[in-house]
Design a protein around this motif. Structure first.
Motif, short mmCIF file in Angstrom:
data_model
loop_
_atom_site.label_atom_id
_atom_site.label_comp_id
_atom_site.label_asym_id
_atom_site.label_seq_id
_atom_site.Cartn_x
_atom_site.Cartn_y
_atom_site.Cartn_z
N GLY A 115 -0.34 -53.16 69.07
CA GLY A 115 -1.17 -53.06 67.88
C GLY A 115 -2.23 -54.15 67.92
O GLY A 115 -1.94 -55.33 67.72
N ARG A 116 -3.47 -53.76 68.22
CA ARG A 116 -4.57 -54.72 68.32
C ARG A 116 -5.85 -54.09 67.80
O ARG A 116 -6.10 -52.91 68.02
CB ARG A 116 -4.80 -55.18 69.76
CG ARG A 116 -3.61 -55.87 70.42
CD ARG A 116 -4.00 -56.46 71.77
NE ARG A 116 -2.85 -57.06 72.45
CZ ARG A 116 -2.12 -56.44 73.37
NH1 ARG A 116 -2.44 -55.22 73.74
NH2 ARG A 116 -1.11 -57.06 73.94
N THR A 117 -6.67 -54.90 67.16
CA THR A 117 -7.98 -54.46 66.69
C THR A 117 -9.01 -55.50 67.10
O THR A 117 -8.78 -56.70 66.95
CB THR A 117 -8.00 -54.31 65.16
OG1 THR A 117 -6.92 -53.46 64.75
CG2 THR A 117 -9.31 -53.71 64.68
N ARG A 151 -15.73 -48.78 60.01
CA ARG A 151 -14.63 -48.40 60.88
C ARG A 151 -13.61 -49.52 61.12
O ARG A 151 -12.41 -49.25 61.25
CB ARG A 151 -15.18 -47.93 62.23
CG ARG A 151 -15.89 -46.60 62.19
CD ARG A 151 -15.03 -45.49 61.61
NE ARG A 151 -13.84 -45.24 62.41
CZ ARG A 151 -12.80 -44.55 61.96
NH1 ARG A 151 -12.77 -44.08 60.73
NH2 ARG A 151 -11.75 -44.36 62.74
N ARG A 152 -14.05 -50.76 61.17
CA ARG A 152 -13.09 -51.82 61.53
C ARG A 152 -11.98 -51.97 60.50
O ARG A 152 -10.79 -52.02 60.87
CB ARG A 152 -13.82 -53.14 61.78
CG ARG A 152 -12.91 -54.24 62.34
CD ARG A 152 -13.71 -55.28 63.12
NE ARG A 152 -14.79 -55.84 62.33
CZ ARG A 152 -14.68 -56.93 61.55
NH1 ARG A 152 -13.52 -57.57 61.46
NH2 ARG A 152 -15.72 -57.39 60.89
N PRO A 153 -12.26 -52.02 59.19
CA PRO A 153 -11.15 -52.12 58.23
C PRO A 153 -10.22 -50.92 58.27
O PRO A 153 -9.00 -51.05 58.17
CB PRO A 153 -11.86 -52.24 56.88
CG PRO A 153 -13.23 -52.72 57.19
CD PRO A 153 -13.58 -52.11 58.51
N VAL A 154 -10.80 -49.72 58.41
CA VAL A 154 -9.97 -48.52 58.45
C VAL A 154 -9.11 -48.51 59.71
O VAL A 154 -7.92 -48.17 59.67
CB VAL A 154 -10.85 -47.25 58.37
CG1 VAL A 154 -10.03 -46.00 58.67
CG2 VAL A 154 -11.49 -47.14 56.99
N CYS A 155 -9.68 -48.87 60.84
CA CYS A 155 -8.92 -48.89 62.09
C CYS A 155 -7.82 -49.94 62.06
O CYS A 155 -6.70 -49.69 62.53
CB CYS A 155 -9.85 -49.12 63.27
SG CYS A 155 -10.97 -47.74 63.60
N ALA A 156 -8.11 -51.11 61.51
CA ALA A 156 -7.08 -52.15 61.41
C ALA A 156 -5.92 -51.67 60.54
O ALA A 156 -4.74 -51.90 60.86
CB ALA A 156 -7.68 -53.43 60.85
N ALA A 197 -11.87 -50.60 71.02
CA ALA A 197 -11.95 -51.20 69.68
C ALA A 197 -10.57 -51.42 69.05
O ALA A 197 -10.41 -52.32 68.22
CB ALA A 197 -12.79 -50.32 68.76
N HIS A 198 -9.60 -50.59 69.42
CA HIS A 198 -8.28 -50.68 68.79
C HIS A 198 -7.24 -49.98 69.64
O HIS A 198 -7.53 -48.97 70.29
CB HIS A 198 -8.30 -50.04 67.39
CG HIS A 198 -8.98 -48.70 67.37
ND1 HIS A 198 -8.42 -47.55 67.88
CD2 HIS A 198 -10.21 -48.35 66.94
CE1 HIS A 198 -9.26 -46.54 67.75
NE2 HIS A 198 -10.37 -47.00 67.19
N VAL A 199 -6.05 -50.51 69.67
CA VAL A 199 -4.92 -49.83 70.29
C VAL A 199 -3.77 -49.85 69.30
O VAL A 199 -3.64 -50.77 68.49
CB VAL A 199 -4.49 -50.48 71.62
CG1 VAL A 199 -5.56 -50.29 72.69
CG2 VAL A 199 -4.18 -51.96 71.45
#
Length: 541
Positions: free
Chosen positions: A294-296, A357-362, A312-314
């Motif tokens: 779990g990484r952003t 996108r970053r807050p949603v992806c996190a 960007a995220h896993v």
């Protein structure tokens, strides 16, 4: 946005042709943006990795006309009746439990109230060629066995060195923008100095792709996944065709042994243990090690470079959010790049990509990690309650909310705390709700009205908004479609106004990505002035 081979210039260069990179090439071409997608491997992977296209990603595929073709693939047809997540000692052994949680929406769940489409269990090795063919039809070019060796960016563009891994030849191309879809290790992200945050590694696994006749052990069951818990193996079996083709995920510890230690014979023994058939005839087709984590990324953009997908995220596969989230990344980005490159928007619009996108992806990474930690409860006869921090699948698919300069809330539009909103009802920054309209005598979803240009949905009594939209768009030189509820489309159930939180004289502006940008519950004395200011803010003009 003309592409000149002589000048070796391309409006958008995409590094990486995994699912996110392919979808990026597709959505960019859909919006009329020429793109070059480069991939360091010789071609697409034949290994059936991800196989669950969730309802939101299917909505996006539907928007570019691919839903029927995806559902017609061999795996999608074969697995159309599969349902449920089980836990057992082995496939032939005693069943230990099944996933029955309020947060879990099985693939057979009726989603008619949320969406015009639903799950599709299509293997990634069949899904990716469908996307690539459509992207190529629309003009995207692909260069396989080609590596992005280095890049530099200035205020005016990106210069990239591409190396042909077959010949060693290096060529230089320039691009207006670079989209990095180059995987979890992302050399582009590292070159930009962008870090990652989150819980980190949650486990190490080996995917074993195999053929075996397990018809007797499978019986009449048609599940999505069966977790196996016994002394010889802890893993997960997934049918690929309900006949002979299977995947087995098994855990392993890379600090104790290398993945290379899992030769064909050892893989066969693990398959036999998971199947519960000691003498099973097994043909191993391949194996791939992978890390669940779990990484952003701490930033999704830097100058003219944007991170998408695993760059960007896993996240762990529990919930099947990972690759689907990457598809949503590029869908969010593509229309913005098109608007800027086409001169309809200022470059400030691109700042909204990271902000949205970053807050949603996190938050999605967090939900995947929580689900991953919850799965072992299946092995217990009387499991404890699920973690209350887990949000329902429908919220993760449909209930996120963006906050950015590309969203213009009104005085009464109070956002929910955090990212998730269980009942958004057309709030600016949320996905436009699905409402079944009738157009030309046929049912059509409200979502089918969105795609290439902003759309103003106007109520039956909202003629002033409709007139103002036309004149404002012409004056601004912006493509803006107007859909009148009651004339362009019929609303026999009277559902659209409550779903979108407006009255008969109200209007809603929906972005090309199907996100509500603004709404007015009622009319206004000067609708042209309102829409002028709205387009200026939305498009960073």
């Amino acid at each position: 946005m003309h592409v000149s081979e002589k000048q070796q210039h391309i409006p958008v260069l995409v590094a990486g042709a995994g699912l996110a990179g392919l979808a990026g090439g597709l959505f960019l071409a859909w919006h009329g943006v020429p793109a070059l997608v480069v991939e360091r491997h010789r071609g697409m992977s034949p290994h059936p990795r991800a196989r669950g296209i969730n309802p939101r990603a299917m909505e996006l595929m539907r928007s570019v006309g691919l839903e029927e073709e995806i559902r017609a693939t061999g795996s999608a047809r074969a697995l159309a009746g599969n349902t449920g997540v089980l836990a057992a000692q082995s496939l032939a052994g005693r069943q230990l439990g099944a996933l029955h949680e309020q947060y879990f929406m099985d693939v057979r769940t009726d989603l008619g109230a949320w969406s015009p489409t639903g799950w599709c269990l299509c293997h990634q090795d069949e899904f990716e060629p469908v996307i690539r063919r459509r992207a190529e039809e629309l003009g995207t070019r692909f260069a396989y066995f080609t590596e992005l060796e280095s890049f530099e960016q200035t205020a005016d563009g990106v210069t990239a060195r591409l190396r042909d891994r077959e010949t060693g030849a290096v060529r230089t191309v320039t691009a207006d923008y670079l989209v990095a879809a180059d995987g979890p290790a992302s050399p582009v992200r590292q070159a930009l100095g962008i870090g990652v945050e989150g819980p980190g590694t949650t486990g190490h696994f080996l995917n074993i792709h195999f053929e075996a006749d397990l018809a007797e052990e499978l019986g009449e069951r048609r599940f999505i996944m069966c977790y196996t818990f016994n002394d010889a193996v802890r893993g997960a079996l997934m049918p690929l065709d309900n006949a002979r083709r299977w995947l087995l995920h098994v855990t392993f510890d890379p600090s104790a042994e290398d993945a290379a230690a899992y030769d064909e014979e050892r893989c066969r023994e693990l398959v036999r243990a998971a199947a519960g058939v000691p003498d099973l005839d097994v043909k191993v087709l391949g194996s791939i090690p992978w890390e669940a984590a779990g990484r952003t990324a701490t930033a999704f953009s830097s100058g003219r470079v944007f991170l998408v997908g695993d760059a960007a995220h896993v996240m762990p596969p529990s919930g099947a959010f990972g690759s689907n989230t990457g598809v949503q990344d590029v869908h969010n980005l593509a229309w913005k790049l098109a608007a800027v490159l086409g001169g309809q928007a200022g470059p400030g619009l691109l700042d909204s990509y990271d902000a949205e996108r970053r807050p949603v992806c996190a938050a999605t990474v967090e939900q995947a990690v929580l689900r991953s930690k919850d799965r072992p409860r299946l092995a217990h006869q009387e499991p404890a309650p699920a973690n209350p921090a887990i949000h329902p699948d429908t919220e993760v698919w449909f209930g996120w909310q963006y906050r950015s300069s590309a969203v213009v809330p009104g005085p009464g539009d109070t956002p929910a705390d955090g990212v998730w909103n269980a009942d958004p009802r057309g709030l600016p920054g949320t996905r436009a709700p699905h409402v079944e309209f009738v157009r030309d005598g046929r049912p059509v979803s409200s979502l089918d009205l969105f795609g290439r240009a902003p759309v103003l949905l106007a109520g039956a009594g909202a003629e002033p908004w409709a007139r103002a939209a036309g004149s404002t768009a012409r004056r601004a030189g912006v493509g803006l479609e107007v859909v009148r509820v009651g004339s362009t489309v019929a609303d026999p159930a009277g559902a659209w106004a409550p779903a979108y939180g407006v009255g008969d004289e109200g209007a809603v502006l929906v972005r090309p990505d199907g996100v509500v940008a603004w709404r007015s519950p009622a009319g206004h004395p000067d609708p042209e002035a309102v829409l002028d200011g709205l387009l200026t803010a939305l498009l960073a003009r």
